[in-house]
Design an enzyme around this catalytic site. Sequence first.
Site, PDB file in Angstrom:
ATOM      1  N   GLY A  18       0.821  -1.192   0.000  1.00  0.00           N
ATOM      2  CA  GLY A  18       0.000   0.000   0.000  1.00  0.00           C
ATOM      3  C   GLY A  18       0.861   1.251   0.000  1.00  0.00           C
ATOM      4  O   GLY A  18       2.072   1.200   0.240  1.00  0.00           O
ATOM      5  N   CYS A  19       0.230   2.377  -0.292  1.00  0.00           N
ATOM      6  CA  CYS A  19       0.985   3.624  -0.416  1.00  0.00           C
ATOM      7  C   CYS A  19       1.521   4.087   0.931  1.00  0.00           C
ATOM      8  O   CYS A  19       2.688   4.465   1.047  1.00  0.00           O
ATOM      9  CB  CYS A  19       0.137   4.702  -1.075  1.00  0.00           C
ATOM     10  N   TYR A  20       0.679   4.062   1.957  1.00  0.00           N
ATOM     11  CA  TYR A  20       1.170   4.461   3.286  1.00  0.00           C
ATOM     12  C   TYR A  20       2.252   3.498   3.789  1.00  0.00           C
ATOM     13  O   TYR A  20       3.291   3.940   4.282  1.00  0.00           O
ATOM     14  CB  TYR A  20       0.013   4.527   4.288  1.00  0.00           C
ATOM     15  N   THR A  52       4.350   1.683   2.101  1.00  0.00           N
ATOM     16  CA  THR A  52       5.590   1.894   1.359  1.00  0.00           C
ATOM     17  C   THR A  52       6.354   3.077   1.933  1.00  0.00           C
ATOM     18  O   THR A  52       7.565   2.997   2.200  1.00  0.00           O
ATOM     19  CB  THR A  52       5.276   2.169  -0.131  1.00  0.00           C
ATOM     20  N   THR A  53       5.645   4.177   2.133  1.00  0.00           N
ATOM     21  CA  THR A  53       6.298   5.404   2.592  1.00  0.00           C
ATOM     22  C   THR A  53       6.817   5.240   4.014  1.00  0.00           C
ATOM     23  O   THR A  53       7.956   5.604   4.338  1.00  0.00           O
ATOM     24  CB  THR A  53       5.294   6.562   2.518  1.00  0.00           C
TER      25      THR A  53
END
Lengths: 324, 324, 324, 324
Positions: free
Chosen positions: C133-135, C137-138
């Site tokens: 997911g994007c969160y 990953t970051t």
Amino acid sequence: MHSSVHKLPIGVLGASGYAGRELCSLIAAHPRLELAFATANAQAGKSIHVPFAGDVRFIESEQAPLGDAALVFSALPHGASKIWVERAAAAGAKVVDLSNDLRIGSDGGGIPYGLTELRRDQVRTARIVANPGCYPTTTMLGLLPLLEQGLVRGGATIAVNAASGVTGAGLTPRVDLLFGEVTENFRAYGVGNTHRHLNEMRALCAELGSDVDLLFTPHLLPVARGILATMTVPLAEPLADAMAPWRRRYGGERFVELSAGPPELRDVVRRNVIRIYATMAAHVRAPTLLVFAATDNLVKGAAGQALQNANLMLGLDEALGLPC
Amino acid sequence: MHSSVHKLPIGVLGASGYAGRELCSLIAAHPRLELAFATANAQAGKSIHVPFAGDVRFIESEQAPLGDAALVFSALPHGASKIWVERAAAAGAKVVDLSNDLRIGSDGGGIPYGLTELRRDQVRTARIVANPGCYPTTTMLGLLPLLEQGLVRGGATIAVNAASGVTGAGLTPRVDLLFGEVTENFRAYGVGNTHRHLNEMRALCAELGSDVDLLFTPHLLPVARGILATMTVPLAEPLADAMAPWRRRYGGERFVELSAGPPELRDVVRRNVIRIYATMAAHVRAPTLLVFAATDNLVKGAAGQALQNANLMLGLDEALGLPC
Amino acid sequence: MHSSVHKLPIGVLGASGYAGRELCSLIAAHPRLELAFATANAQAGKSIHVPFAGDVRFIESEQAPLGDAALVFSALPHGASKIWVERAAAAGAKVVDLSNDLRIGSDGGGIPYGLTELRRDQVRTARIVANPGCYPTTTMLGLLPLLEQGLVRGGATIAVNAASGVTGAGLTPRVDLLFGEVTENFRAYGVGNTHRHLNEMRALCAELGSDVDLLFTPHLLPVARGILATMTVPLAEPLADAMAPWRRRYGGERFVELSAGPPELRDVVRRNVIRIYATMAAHVRAPTLLVFAATDNLVKGAAGQALQNANLMLGLDEALGLPC
Amino acid sequence: MHSSVHKLPIGVLGASGYAGRELCSLIAAHPRLELAFATANAQAGKSIHVPFAGDVRFIESEQAPLGDAALVFSALPHGASKIWVERAAAAGAKVVDLSNDLRIGSDGGGIPYGLTELRRDQVRTARIVANPGCYPTTTMLGLLPLLEQGLVRGGATIAVNAASGVTGAGLTPRVDLLFGEVTENFRAYGVGNTHRHLNEMRALCAELGSDVDLLFTPHLLPVARGILATMTVPLAEPLADAMAPWRRRYGGERFVELSAGPPELRDVVRRNVIRIYATMAAHVRAPTLLVFAATDNLVKGAAGQALQNANLMLGLDEALGLPC
């Protein structure tokens, strides 16, 4: 990624502004060009991160090895560019000038005007090209088929209402361009048909032999990039097929898109294209055409068209390295 | 703060949309009115925080005690409003209808059209008023002095390019109104002179005895509130003093501001005003006037003007409780 | 432009959303891949203009020739993706699944988790990869060096405050995602450490053998793209060189950038990178590190990382066709 | 509208910035105050349209009839304000100073700190009040109940992540505040616990007898107005009712709103309120409270709180003329 191909060295004068940075990004992504130098007097000695171009180190224009470049782009401010165009040309580089110093309507002295789709043949053999402004590119590519095909009512006034993102005003610390002043706002400026780009558009109309009057009113949009021109054109006669003039004129063009409805900024931002749509107005007695044209002011309206011209001047495929 | 004064009970039908909420906020700040009920069928039973109005509890329209209200505002959707206007009127309430169901150009049957600065006397004695649309308010108040004073060239086409914030489209979950689709974007819609507000504007031109054609092209701005209309008007003769027609017409008006330059959205948002500027176009042979008019689509273009009309219908000072 | 090279056919399931369109754009720009099919049941039969990908024609998932594709990306909604991943795999295609159906912390059954910089070797040989997911990953690429190198205080709580653009919520017509509701607004959501991405992050912490607690609070930004995570990390001991853990860990990584100051969204949007900065907090007694990490939620946080994984699975250079 | 009431003459020093203009608007809407003079040296002699205040004519500070004002607001820049506060006080006016020159933590010499809800009694009798900064107002009103009631874990670090709109940085022509640089962007600044507002907050913690460490990280939001602070607070013990401390402390307060979920900027902009929400964090071993507080940085964070203090100093109802 494109490692083994020989790359041509390119210089950018005035590289720290919006158009200059865009040029650096486009050059970095180009398979046959590489950045030889980038100048920015106020930031000389500094490295600045430019997305897609990495860390760009700026030097002073006076230190630029102009003669080492196959081609130099000048993104210097209006008024300051001309002398550097001449110096770069004298040093043997080809030059694309993004300022308005040498454009038609100025005293540029016959420098080819780089509205590529109109002047491709002149550009191909030119050593210096005057790159059009963002508003003139959008307006004139939008109107060109009507003017060339004699479809506008004689002596008529074409109302051009255009709206641009703030990068069109450059990277200058003006209070009226602060986020707090632009967000949730919208306004016209240069009203009364007095914008400095008008000269360039009127000169081009004259060269095309048209007797129309342009009434140009720019507006400032709360967006970073993009221009939309909404144009009201009195016609000599109604058009049965409103898009036919553009299909005829731009058949093989790779950077002109005819859309099925009014173009949106998001369809053109970061792309080297103009998108055009036209439709007849209902409920008015005088036959009137509405023409919509959209570009990214920093790409097709500046750095992208400059690179399109540079490709031609360097004997490369016109579309090489151009996002579309 | 205004505690001891008797307050008139006011109802709002369709209170959960943008115009409805704005009405609730205006009523809460009004020294002589108070909210008696607010309906919103889909949210009936819920309390929602409305800035400046506190927590508003919604009921179903069917439950609304229409007869208890001195005046009812209907902010119901077009098509659904008319029947409720009739029910509220039958229950004895005065009614201001913000939908287009009863406006001129519809089959409203002679209901006064609440463009206050034009129809103040009719509004004062009316039991039902049809509140104008946001685009027609901005356009027609902008053009009124020219039309009334016969200054437009006979049979001419007036090009009206208008741009509106997204609240004009209401609080409906449409994909094309999502933040991700609107931010950094700009586009025309309803192109070809086909917008539904045109009918209302054409009918008003006819009532005023004008033979002009309006060519109306709306655009969607990436802002929440505000309308700017940029209008190109062919004149019978040049005007030496471009602002004179507006000064003559709107001398004593408290909600019309004549500005010293092109009006900006931020000058009008959250205020019940229209700001107007006009200037002659240079460099065109046909005498042409540029007229700029700006409003907040939710205030002077909807809830504010509705309250202005309500004040008159209730015998109060027209300006009472209106932000300006 | 890359005409003569053999291109691998790629399918995209669920191509009409934000991540799906981004995949189409990336594939169009990729020198070795080409779009074989794009599915979108609700829009089947329609062509939609996708910038940089041209007009994309959607078909129904049921009609997709899964077996013709060398690799299939699934950008189908959570819950609906798993069955299609299985069908594509059964048809012989490699698959990168962008949903959370098969990620660690789900019952995915050992499918490799495509946080490329952590699991590159597993990805290279996998037939199916669960794209993070994007969160996560970051957050997790941001914290990885600290966790792997055992620098966090034992049992500590790491406060992760993250803010995302609205495209992270997808292209769904929700009232709270309308432009009028998001512009000039900012808010936390999923508060109290209850966001669905938390599971994925906690599972990864456990796999890494860390006993930290994550306290994750997402916020909705009025931007289209981008995530910034601001992380407060209690340390076992002060770090003399705050960036050293990242330099050690990410030395040769092409998609991890260590910045000289706090990263900005505009430095990462439209690029397949994460930019990271860390600095010790002054004026607090407990040694505490502030870590900032920024990505584009649609690129490194979704489609870009998916393509990075696909490149590895197809035996291509990991960076091929990725904007950076 | 409020014609017959006697109004008190009020001066504004430094009236052309964002806080100064907001003061002019608030004074214009106030039933018992009227603007006596407004100074702005760089714009002296000019009239500028200030929404809700009409055309405001600026004079030089040296020309201001300080002694004619019942109260003077100083919105002069930090460093330049102190001398004018002293001059206004010497001339007999009461003074509210919006700069940080005289706040706690500076060498202000015991000037009452106008965090109204904390220091109401001191403000009421003061001749000079130091108005708090926007971040300290939001942070400290948010944390006050926890600090006063001794609920924070001894010696703990409270992580304060705050995000502010750009008007917090004032109306200064900085390149990094241009619309083109801020739109679609988000970034932290003053990182490492070094922001100049920290001093004021630490001094207040000390005055309250708390031994907590604050770790304050501000961020710049692409909005004009509003601050949201997201605060992670280690507790001595879990709270069964997370909102109880705020209900106890702020029971009768008219400008403190306790919300049912995380507060949004749009709930507070243009209003003189702080909205607060708190919830326990799940899935962490150490008992931890998440506290969210939102204000309009120009209203409750500056001009509104200044007027709230001025009302008290002038013996008026604290809420008079304040939007809420």
